[in-house]
Motif scaffolding. Sequence first.
Motif, PDB file in Angstrom:
ATOM      1  N   ALA A  80       0.844  -1.189   0.000  1.00 46.17           N
ATOM      2  CA  ALA A  80       0.000   0.000   0.000  1.00 46.17           C
ATOM      3  C   ALA A  80       0.885   1.247   0.000  1.00 46.17           C
ATOM      4  O   ALA A  80       1.812   1.357   0.794  1.00 46.17           O
ATOM      5  CB  ALA A  80      -0.913  -0.006   1.223  1.00 46.17           C
ATOM      6  N   ASP A 105      -3.571   6.355   0.615  1.00 52.69           N
ATOM      7  CA  ASP A 105      -5.030   6.326   0.516  1.00 52.69           C
ATOM      8  C   ASP A 105      -5.492   7.538  -0.272  1.00 52.69           C
ATOM      9  O   ASP A 105      -5.045   8.670  -0.028  1.00 52.69           O
ATOM     10  CB  ASP A 105      -5.674   6.331   1.900  1.00 52.69           C
ATOM     11  CG  ASP A 105      -5.455   5.016   2.640  1.00 52.69           C
ATOM     12  OD1 ASP A 105      -5.352   3.975   1.964  1.00 52.69           O
ATOM     13  OD2 ASP A 105      -5.362   5.043   3.883  1.00 52.69           O
ATOM     14  N   GLU A 106      -6.400   7.292  -1.197  1.00 51.73           N
ATOM     15  CA  GLU A 106      -6.932   8.366  -2.036  1.00 51.73           C
ATOM     16  C   GLU A 106      -8.417   8.531  -1.735  1.00 51.73           C
ATOM     17  O   GLU A 106      -9.232   7.689  -2.098  1.00 51.73           O
ATOM     18  CB  GLU A 106      -6.725   8.045  -3.513  1.00 51.73           C
ATOM     19  CG  GLU A 106      -7.133   9.170  -4.434  1.00 51.73           C
ATOM     20  CD  GLU A 106      -6.882   8.847  -5.905  1.00 51.73           C
ATOM     21  OE1 GLU A 106      -6.799   9.795  -6.704  1.00 51.73           O
ATOM     22  OE2 GLU A 106      -6.792   7.653  -6.246  1.00 51.73           O
ATOM     23  N   ARG A 162     -10.075   4.936  -1.561  1.00 52.03           N
ATOM     24  CA  ARG A 162      -9.463   3.721  -2.110  1.00 52.03           C
ATOM     25  C   ARG A 162      -7.978   3.741  -1.763  1.00 52.03           C
ATOM     26  O   ARG A 162      -7.379   4.815  -1.592  1.00 52.03           O
ATOM     27  CB  ARG A 162      -9.670   3.620  -3.617  1.00 52.03           C
ATOM     28  CG  ARG A 162      -8.950   4.691  -4.447  1.00 52.03           C
ATOM     29  CD  ARG A 162      -9.234   4.505  -5.929  1.00 52.03           C
ATOM     30  NE  ARG A 162      -8.494   5.453  -6.754  1.00 52.03           N
ATOM     31  CZ  ARG A 162      -8.547   5.477  -8.090  1.00 52.03           C
ATOM     32  NH1 ARG A 162      -9.319   4.612  -8.735  1.00 52.03           N
ATOM     33  NH2 ARG A 162      -7.846   6.351  -8.781  1.00 52.03           N
ATOM     34  N   THR A 163      -7.392   2.564  -1.668  1.00 49.12           N
ATOM     35  CA  THR A 163      -5.964   2.450  -1.366  1.00 49.12           C
ATOM     36  C   THR A 163      -5.215   2.141  -2.651  1.00 49.12           C
ATOM     37  O   THR A 163      -5.523   1.158  -3.344  1.00 49.12           O
ATOM     38  CB  THR A 163      -5.705   1.343  -0.334  1.00 49.12           C
ATOM     39  OG1 THR A 163      -6.388   1.673   0.879  1.00 49.12           O
ATOM     40  CG2 THR A 163      -4.212   1.198  -0.052  1.00 49.12           C
ATOM     41  N   ARG A 211      -2.088   0.770  -4.523  1.00 45.78           N
ATOM     42  CA  ARG A 211      -1.080  -0.232  -4.204  1.00 45.78           C
ATOM     43  C   ARG A 211      -0.106  -0.428  -5.362  1.00 45.78           C
ATOM     44  O   ARG A 211      -0.473  -0.284  -6.526  1.00 45.78           O
ATOM     45  CB  ARG A 211      -1.739  -1.585  -3.907  1.00 45.78           C
ATOM     46  CG  ARG A 211      -2.645  -1.580  -2.709  1.00 45.78           C
ATOM     47  CD  ARG A 211      -3.330  -2.934  -2.531  1.00 45.78           C
ATOM     48  NE  ARG A 211      -4.127  -2.951  -1.328  1.00 45.78           N
ATOM     49  CZ  ARG A 211      -3.655  -3.239  -0.124  1.00 45.78           C
ATOM     50  NH1 ARG A 211      -2.368  -3.581  -0.005  1.00 45.78           N
ATOM     51  NH2 ARG A 211      -4.429  -3.210   0.925  1.00 45.78           N
TER      52      ARG A 211
END
Length: 299
Positions: free
Chosen positions: A159, A162-163, A262-263, A265
């Motif tokens: 990860a 975070d967005e 959302r994350t 990655r």
Amino acid sequence: MNLRDLRYLLAVVDHGHFRRAAEACGVSQPTLSIQLRKLEEELGVTLFERAGKSVTPTAACARLLPHVRAAVAEADAIIAAARGLRDPLAGVLRLGIIPTLAPYLLPLVFAPLRAALPALEIEPWEDQTAALLERLRAHELDAALLATAPDGPEFASRALFDEPFLAALPPEHPLAGRATVAEAELAPDILVLADGHCLREQALDACGQEGALGGPLRAASLSTLMNMVAAGYGTTLIPGLAAGAAQDAGLVLRPLAARSARTVRLVWRARFPGRAAVEAVGDVIAARLRGFAAAAAAV
């Protein structure tokens, strides 16, 4: 039989044309054709049906292709591993990236990547998640930037940041006057991307919606979606990195009450020998986006 001839074979299959394959391989068309004739003689099978300018792989070629691709991929892995032993942060890194992230993230991180990793050449490839994972499996990509976690032990992931999602509204929409918007309030007229985009499912999940009211609209890009919202066609959720483009399109952006996000990655094959380069790229991107989530959620 040698590795060069196998690369010629794959080039013809992938390009469907001798001249374009020769250009891709950096050789003349006669040279490529002669070597493939020799390969056919050595293998004792016809690899291509030649009819004028068109070329079609034979059934025998189709049967051999998985072995050829595997052999070339293993040879490339040997080269990459040897390069990594010399300098793990040098060479080419083929990086996939999803379309809802590429136009907003790449301009932010390419200069820092060049500055931090001057010997590493990043080759970006934009596509949807499923296609990027398939290219990773086929050794056609080295890593990918995704917004979903990959399944299975064949992949490793990390990860990066975070967005947060933002509500995107036309200026005259009743919700545009709110300080924050509850995700469920967007459900009645939310527009989403076409099937295959992970952002579609993430937006619907956030709003508690199984389907969207967009009628016949099947937007293939986030910019199309934003322009339709700006025209008063509905509402949508956008990822935070797209906030600038959304405001340029005339949209009103509001934070979400539940702070849906959302994350992003970085994903690679678990046995990829160039992991050091992948991790270094991840370090640069994570550092560049540090603090971004809090700032974006407050737009």
